[in-house]
Design a protein around this motif. Sequence first.
Motif, short mmCIF file in Angstrom:
data_model
loop_
_atom_site.label_atom_id
_atom_site.label_comp_id
_atom_site.label_asym_id
_atom_site.label_seq_id
_atom_site.Cartn_x
_atom_site.Cartn_y
_atom_site.Cartn_z
N LEU A 207 -9.15 -34.62 -7.42
CA LEU A 207 -9.20 -33.27 -7.95
C LEU A 207 -10.21 -33.22 -9.08
N VAL A 208 -11.14 -32.27 -9.00
CA VAL A 208 -12.08 -32.04 -10.09
C VAL A 208 -11.82 -30.65 -10.64
N ASN A 209 -11.23 -30.60 -11.82
CA ASN A 209 -11.00 -29.33 -12.51
C ASN A 209 -12.27 -28.95 -13.25
N ASN A 210 -13.02 -28.02 -12.68
CA ASN A 210 -14.35 -27.70 -13.19
C ASN A 210 -14.48 -26.25 -13.66
N ALA A 211 -13.78 -25.32 -13.05
CA ALA A 211 -14.04 -23.90 -13.27
C ALA A 211 -13.79 -23.49 -14.71
N ALA A 212 -14.75 -22.77 -15.28
CA ALA A 212 -14.64 -22.25 -16.64
C ALA A 212 -15.79 -21.28 -16.87
N TYR B 80 -12.83 -40.31 -21.97
CA TYR B 80 -13.79 -39.21 -21.84
C TYR B 80 -15.20 -39.77 -21.87
N PHE B 81 -16.09 -39.11 -21.13
CA PHE B 81 -17.46 -39.57 -20.96
C PHE B 81 -18.39 -38.39 -21.24
N VAL B 82 -19.18 -38.51 -22.31
CA VAL B 82 -20.09 -37.46 -22.70
C VAL B 82 -21.42 -37.64 -21.98
N VAL C 14 -10.30 -35.48 -12.43
CA VAL C 14 -11.39 -35.41 -13.40
C VAL C 14 -11.41 -34.00 -13.97
N ASN C 15 -11.25 -33.90 -15.28
CA ASN C 15 -11.29 -32.62 -15.98
C ASN C 15 -12.62 -32.46 -16.70
N MET C 16 -13.23 -31.30 -16.55
CA MET C 16 -14.52 -31.04 -17.18
C MET C 16 -14.30 -30.40 -18.55
N GLY C 17 -14.78 -31.07 -19.59
CA GLY C 17 -14.65 -30.57 -20.95
C GLY C 17 -15.93 -29.91 -21.43
N SER C 18 -16.22 -30.06 -22.72
CA SER C 18 -17.43 -29.48 -23.31
C SER C 18 -17.68 -30.12 -24.67
N VAL C 19 -18.96 -30.33 -25.01
CA VAL C 19 -19.28 -30.82 -26.35
C VAL C 19 -19.24 -29.71 -27.39
N SER C 20 -19.05 -28.46 -26.97
CA SER C 20 -19.15 -27.33 -27.90
C SER C 20 -18.22 -27.49 -29.09
N TRP C 21 -16.98 -27.85 -28.85
CA TRP C 21 -16.04 -28.00 -29.98
C TRP C 21 -16.33 -29.25 -30.78
N ASP D 258 2.09 -44.27 -11.21
CA ASP D 258 1.94 -44.12 -9.76
C ASP D 258 0.51 -44.36 -9.31
N GLY D 259 -0.29 -44.98 -10.16
CA GLY D 259 -1.65 -45.35 -9.75
C GLY D 259 -2.65 -44.22 -9.80
N ILE D 260 -2.29 -43.12 -10.46
CA ILE D 260 -3.18 -41.95 -10.53
C ILE D 260 -3.95 -42.00 -11.84
N ARG D 261 -5.25 -41.83 -11.76
CA ARG D 261 -6.11 -41.86 -12.94
C ARG D 261 -6.50 -40.44 -13.35
N CYS D 262 -6.65 -40.22 -14.65
CA CYS D 262 -7.06 -38.91 -15.16
C CYS D 262 -8.06 -39.12 -16.28
N ASN D 263 -9.25 -38.59 -16.11
CA ASN D 263 -10.34 -38.74 -17.08
C ASN D 263 -11.02 -37.40 -17.33
N GLU D 264 -11.83 -37.38 -18.38
CA GLU D 264 -12.57 -36.16 -18.75
C GLU D 264 -14.06 -36.46 -18.76
N VAL D 265 -14.85 -35.55 -18.19
CA VAL D 265 -16.30 -35.59 -18.31
C VAL D 265 -16.71 -34.45 -19.23
N VAL D 266 -17.53 -34.77 -20.22
CA VAL D 266 -17.88 -33.81 -21.27
C VAL D 266 -19.37 -33.49 -21.17
#
Length: 251
Positions: free
Chosen positions: A90-95, A243-245, A141-148, A179-187
């Motif tokens: 899952l890529v949570n990207n919409a914003a 998180y990965f900028v 993978v959740n898409m963040g932002s450097v704005s904050w 349960d072996g599920i990974r969750c990360n953020e791309v900034v």
Amino acid sequence: MPDDTYAIYPSLKGKVVLITGGASGIGAEMVAQFARQGSRVAFLDFDREHGAKVAEATGSLFRFCDLRDIAALRAAIAQVKAQLGPVNVLVNNAARDDRHPMETVEPEYWDERMHTNLRHFFFAAQAVAPDMRAAKAGSIVNMGSVSWMKAQGGMPAYTTAKAAIRGMTRGLARDLGGDGIRCNEVVPGWVFTERQEHLWATPESVARTLEGQCLHRKVMPPDLARMVLWLAADDSAMVTAQYFVVDGGAV
């Protein structure tokens, strides 16, 4: 560089990948990049015209969805599962980073911004988690932002929502990791999509941005997509809660 100079991840072949906001910009690039990996790609968006074009060009599955409507989001994910199978990535990207002065914000607008930029991230993860748990594997993978991170002003509801994604990512990584599920953020830094070029890129603002980066070129959608590919693939199997900028070294 042409796409054939970059990595192919064997672990992504055949995986069911769901991307929110895949009709344009960074999302559309991710749809194309995962399709190139041989993944079975679905994406959700409320832009029917561009969504149909991306789906045709990439051979992916497009489902119209207003992500602010959680019932519609859950129904769309159920449709993806029925057609492609359980979601592996899952890529949570919409914003939307619409500008809004602090003085103009009313409670209704604030809530709408949270619904647009934050709430659906959690409920999409909630919807795919049972199948990932059953498989004892999965990548979110959740898409963040450097704005904050840069204390950027002029859009307080957006920066608040994007800051919250860091906490959500780390909390879900703990809740799902057993349960072996990974969750990360791309900034992302300032990524020069067509929308950004049209609305906010001026010669002066572009020059200031590039001067502030260690790498003096524009960050483009493929730069983000390739980081997401790595986090989705088994190559990053022991990476979670991180998180990965990707901003050319600006923060």
